[in-house]
Design a protein around this motif. Structure first.
Motif, mmCIF file in Angstrom:
data_model
loop_
_atom_site.group_PDB
_atom_site.id
_atom_site.type_symbol
_atom_site.label_atom_id
_atom_site.label_comp_id
_atom_site.label_asym_id
_atom_site.label_seq_id
_atom_site.Cartn_x
_atom_site.Cartn_y
_atom_site.Cartn_z
ATOM 1 N N LEU A 1 0.813 -1.210 0.000
ATOM 2 C CA LEU A 1 0.000 0.000 0.000
ATOM 3 C C LEU A 1 0.849 1.264 0.000
ATOM 4 N N VAL A 2 1.994 1.220 0.656
ATOM 5 C CA VAL A 2 2.865 2.395 0.708
ATOM 6 C C VAL A 2 3.357 2.746 -0.693
ATOM 7 N N ASP A 3 3.839 1.752 -1.425
ATOM 8 C CA ASP A 3 4.326 1.998 -2.786
ATOM 9 C C ASP A 3 3.184 2.389 -3.716
ATOM 10 N N LEU A 4 2.066 1.723 -3.577
ATOM 11 C CA LEU A 4 0.915 1.992 -4.433
ATOM 12 C C LEU A 4 0.412 3.425 -4.260
ATOM 13 N N ALA A 5 0.437 3.905 -3.018
ATOM 14 C CA ALA A 5 -0.054 5.258 -2.730
ATOM 15 C C ALA A 5 1.041 6.308 -2.855
ATOM 16 N N GLY A 6 2.228 5.883 -3.260
ATOM 17 C CA GLY A 6 3.322 6.836 -3.393
ATOM 18 C C GLY A 6 3.741 7.430 -2.058
ATOM 19 N N ASP A 7 3.642 6.642 -0.989
ATOM 20 C CA ASP A 7 4.019 7.056 0.369
ATOM 21 C C ASP A 7 3.212 8.268 0.836
ATOM 22 N N ASP A 8 2.003 8.435 0.295
ATOM 23 C CA ASP A 8 1.121 9.541 0.666
ATOM 24 C C ASP A 8 0.256 9.079 1.844
ATOM 25 N N ARG A 9 0.538 9.617 3.008
ATOM 26 C CA ARG A 9 -0.160 9.178 4.216
ATOM 27 C C ARG A 9 -1.661 9.433 4.154
#
Length: 72
Positions: free
Chosen positions: A22-30
Motif C-alpha cells: 500500500l505504501v508503494d501503491l499510494a506513493g508514500d502519501d499518508r
C-alpha cells in the motif's frame, strides 16, 4: 512496559501496510493510505463484517504461508 508493547504492535501494523504494497501503491502519501484504510472500514461496516473479515483472514494467512515457504 505497556508503552513498549504498544509501540512494537504499532510498528508491526505499519510493517503490514508496507508488506501489502500500500505504501508503494499510494506513493508514500499518508493521506491516501489513511483514506484507503477508512474505505476498508466503511466497506466492512456496510456489509456482513464476519464474512469480509473471514475472507481477509484467509487471504492474509495464505500470503504469510506462501512467504514462509519461499524463505525456507
Amino acid at each position: 512496559m505497556q508503552r513498549r508493547e504498544r509501540t512494537r504492535h504499532l510498528i508491526e501494523l505499519g510493517g503490514l501496510v508496507q508488506k501489502a504494497g500500500l505504501v508503494d501503491l499510494a506513493g508514500d502519501d499518508r493521506a491516501a493510505i489513511y483514506g484507503a484504510l477508512l474505505e476498508l472500514v466503511g466497506k466492512v461496516r456496510s456489509n456482513d463484517a464476519g464474512d469480509t473479515l473471514a475472507l481477509w483472514k484467509r487471504r492474509g494467512k495464505r500470503a504469510f504461508d506462501a512467504e514462509a515457504e519461499t524463505t525456507t
